[in-house]
Design a protein around this motif. Structure first.
Motif, PDB file in Angstrom:
ATOM      1  N   ARG A 117      31.304 -12.784 -66.899  1.00  7.29           N
ATOM      2  CA  ARG A 117      31.313 -13.461 -68.205  1.00  7.29           C
ATOM      3  C   ARG A 117      29.925 -13.981 -68.543  1.00  7.29           C
ATOM      4  NH1 ARG A 117      35.196 -18.297 -68.168  1.00  7.29           N
ATOM      5  NH2 ARG A 117      33.641 -18.985 -66.672  1.00  7.29           N
ATOM      6  N   ASP A 118      29.273 -14.602 -67.551  1.00 10.08           N
ATOM      7  CA  ASP A 118      27.929 -15.123 -67.793  1.00 10.08           C
ATOM      8  C   ASP A 118      26.921 -14.001 -67.959  1.00 10.08           C
ATOM      9  OD1 ASP A 118      28.856 -17.752 -67.613  1.00 10.08           O
ATOM     10  OD2 ASP A 118      28.593 -17.789 -65.435  1.00 10.08           O
ATOM     11  N   LEU A 119      27.124 -12.915 -67.217  1.00  8.73           N
ATOM     12  CA  LEU A 119      26.253 -11.758 -67.403  1.00  8.73           C
ATOM     13  C   LEU A 119      26.373 -11.212 -68.822  1.00  8.73           C
ATOM     14  CD1 LEU A 119      26.859  -9.934 -64.015  1.00  8.73           C
ATOM     15  CD2 LEU A 119      24.631 -10.675 -64.865  1.00  8.73           C
ATOM     16  N   SER A 120      27.602 -11.166 -69.342  1.00 10.17           N
ATOM     17  CA  SER A 120      27.814 -10.680 -70.697  1.00 10.17           C
ATOM     18  C   SER A 120      27.112 -11.576 -71.710  1.00 10.17           C
ATOM     19  CB  SER A 120      29.312 -10.612 -71.008  1.00 10.17           C
ATOM     20  OG  SER A 120      29.532 -10.085 -72.294  1.00 10.17           O
ATOM     21  N   ASP A 121      27.204 -12.875 -71.498  1.00  5.03           N
ATOM     22  CA  ASP A 121      26.524 -13.812 -72.392  1.00  5.03           C
ATOM     23  C   ASP A 121      25.009 -13.624 -72.343  1.00  5.03           C
ATOM     24  OD1 ASP A 121      28.918 -14.896 -73.186  1.00  5.03           O
ATOM     25  OD2 ASP A 121      28.827 -16.602 -71.812  1.00  5.03           O
ATOM     26  N   ALA A 122      24.518 -13.125 -71.198  1.00 12.99           N
ATOM     27  CA  ALA A 122      23.083 -12.874 -71.046  1.00 12.99           C
ATOM     28  C   ALA A 122      22.689 -11.480 -71.515  1.00 12.99           C
ATOM     29  CB  ALA A 122      22.680 -13.069 -69.578  1.00 12.99           C
ATOM     30  N   GLY A 123      23.639 -10.752 -72.107  1.00 12.30           N
ATOM     31  CA  GLY A 123      23.329  -9.439 -72.654  1.00 12.30           C
ATOM     32  C   GLY A 123      23.471  -8.291 -71.692  1.00 12.30           C
ATOM     33  N   VAL A 124      24.199  -8.507 -70.576  1.00 13.71           N
ATOM     34  CA  VAL A 124      24.367  -7.470 -69.557  1.00 13.71           C
ATOM     35  C   VAL A 124      25.840  -7.099 -69.443  1.00 13.71           C
ATOM     36  CG1 VAL A 124      24.025  -6.827 -67.142  1.00 13.71           C
ATOM     37  CG2 VAL A 124      22.394  -8.377 -68.266  1.00 13.71           C
ATOM     38  N   ASP A 125      26.184  -5.868 -69.748  1.00 14.56           N
ATOM     39  CA  ASP A 125      27.531  -5.363 -69.532  1.00 14.56           C
ATOM     40  C   ASP A 125      27.618  -4.764 -68.128  1.00 14.56           C
ATOM     41  OD1 ASP A 125      28.464  -6.010 -72.151  1.00 14.56           O
ATOM     42  OD2 ASP A 125      27.369  -4.270 -72.912  1.00 14.56           O
ATOM     43  N   VAL A 126      28.841  -4.582 -67.629  1.00 14.54           N
ATOM     44  CA  VAL A 126      29.049  -4.158 -66.249  1.00 14.54           C
ATOM     45  C   VAL A 126      29.944  -2.923 -66.212  1.00 14.54           C
ATOM     46  CG1 VAL A 126      29.945  -4.819 -63.983  1.00 14.54           C
ATOM     47  CG2 VAL A 126      28.790  -6.532 -65.412  1.00 14.54           C
ATOM     48  N   VAL A 127      29.506  -1.898 -65.504  1.00 13.90           N
ATOM     49  CA  VAL A 127      30.312  -0.717 -65.200  1.00 13.90           C
ATOM     50  C   VAL A 127      30.539  -0.706 -63.700  1.00 13.90           C
ATOM     51  CG1 VAL A 127      30.405   1.811 -65.206  1.00 13.90           C
ATOM     52  CG2 VAL A 127      29.405   0.593 -67.152  1.00 13.90           C
ATOM     53  N   VAL A 128      31.789  -0.548 -63.273  1.00 15.57           N
ATOM     54  CA  VAL A 128      32.128  -0.652 -61.853  1.00 15.57           C
ATOM     55  C   VAL A 128      32.698   0.667 -61.342  1.00 15.57           C
ATOM     56  CG1 VAL A 128      33.345  -2.015 -60.112  1.00 15.57           C
ATOM     57  CG2 VAL A 128      32.760  -3.064 -62.304  1.00 15.57           C
TER      58      VAL A 128
END
Length: 254
Positions: A117-128
């Motif tokens: 969630r915090d990564l998303s707020d920092a402009g980073v999406d996640v692919v797992v």
């Protein structure tokens, strides 16, 4: 947007290649967003034996991150990740080489899902890259709490039939969230509608069967106009754009 998790239910339909293709295409398809590829396959990383086979520093990886105490911060996660380009728009958090190393990672995965969630707020999406479902040390939290789960298949009965069973199970576990989607790496002559019906999904993302580009990813040779214009990369950009339409912007994991 936050987390997209990819898995398979049978064989090796190309989860790691699909994850790499989406990750590589992400900044182009979603300008202004960066992307982190999390290598979470408990059976052993396909990246470490392919794209990352030249080796990674001892200071990066999920095992290093697991040594952290308490809640994870975006800075910690990015600090344990490896940039795949000069701008740091594409990053990877390397996984484990040996399945035994996956045993102690359960609590770390839960903390990392929360950090997304915090990564998303920092402009980073996640692919797992979760790998094949059903492993003893499977990071199930990614599959139950990701904003979108893609079940990767090839267009064969042997691949699609177990994928349909996995879709049914995941749909129950993900009640209240987006239902799983199909991700087909080689349609094998079947249409997207036929594969969707066989899997029991309403959405199928199609990646091109492109052996040349897949080999380029495996060898880490990801430069040049031929690679960027390859059928795999073109299809991956379209898939990322579709993911952006399916997943609400700045989705919050709960």
């Amino acid at each position: 947007m936050s987390v997209v998790a990819l898995c398979s239910a049978h064989g090796a339909p190309g989860v790691t290649t699909a994850a790499l293709a989406l990750c590589w295409s992400w900044p182009q398809a979603r300008p202004g967003r960066r992307v982190l590829l999390v290598d979470a396959d408990p059976a052993g990383s396909g990246l470490l034996t392919g794209y990352l086979s030249p080796g990674v520093p001892d200071s990066v990886g999920v095992s290093v991150l697991a040594a952290a105490r308490g809640a994870l911060t975006p800075e910690q996660v990015i600090g344990c990740s490896l940039a795949l380009d000069a701008e740091g728009a594409r990053m990877v958090l390397p996984g484990v080489a040996d399945p035994v190393q996956a045993r102690p990672l359960g609590s770390m995965w839960t903390a990392l899902v929360s950090a997304a969630r915090d990564l998303s707020d920092a402009g980073v999406d996640v692919v797992v890259d979760v790998g094949r479902v059903g492993h003893q040390f499977e990071p199930r939290v990614w599959l139950t709490q990701a904003d979108l789960v893609g079940v990767v298949v090839a267009g064969t009965v042997a691949s699609v039939a177990p994928a349909a069973a996995a879709v049914r199970g995941l749909a129950v576990e993900r009640t209240g969230r987006l239902a799983p989607v199909g991700v087909v790496t080689d349609a094998g002559g079947y249409s997207r509608v036929q594969i969707a019906e066989a899997m029991g999904v309403t959405e199928v993302l199609e990646l091109a069967a492109d052996e040349w580009a897949a080999r380029a990813f495996a060898a880490g040779e990801v430069a040049g106009w031929r690679f960027e214009r390859s059928p795999l990369l073109r299809a991956a950009r379209a898939a990322v754009e579709r993911v952006g339409a399916l997943v609400p912007e700045r989705a919050v994991l709960r």
